[in-house]
Design a protein around this motif. Structure first.
Motif: not given
Length: 62
Positions: A9-12, A14, A23-27, A31, A51
């Motif tokens: 992922p580029q942000s957030g 996982a 699974t990816e998470f925004s915070t 996570a 991260d």
């Protein structure tokens, strides 16, 4: 058979289970909650949190 390329992922954040990103998470808090729940249910799994901001992984030992 060609290997599968893993898209980090580029942000957030996982959750990584046994070396595979799942699974990816925004915070980070989300996570961590998801990772702790999985570790509680399946203690034999190796679970890490990735991260994307720092491009690092954190082992979940509990």
């Amino acid at each position: 058979m060609p290997g599968r390329s893993i898209q980090l992922p580029q942000s957030g954040f996982a959750i990584e289970i046994d070396g595979l990103l799942k699974t990816e998470f925004s915070t980070g808090e989300g996570a961590m909650r998801g990772a702790l729940e999985l570790k509680r249910r399946f203690p034999m799994l190796q679970i890490r949190i990735y991260d994307a901001g720092t491009k690092s992984r954190y082992e979940l030992l509990a």
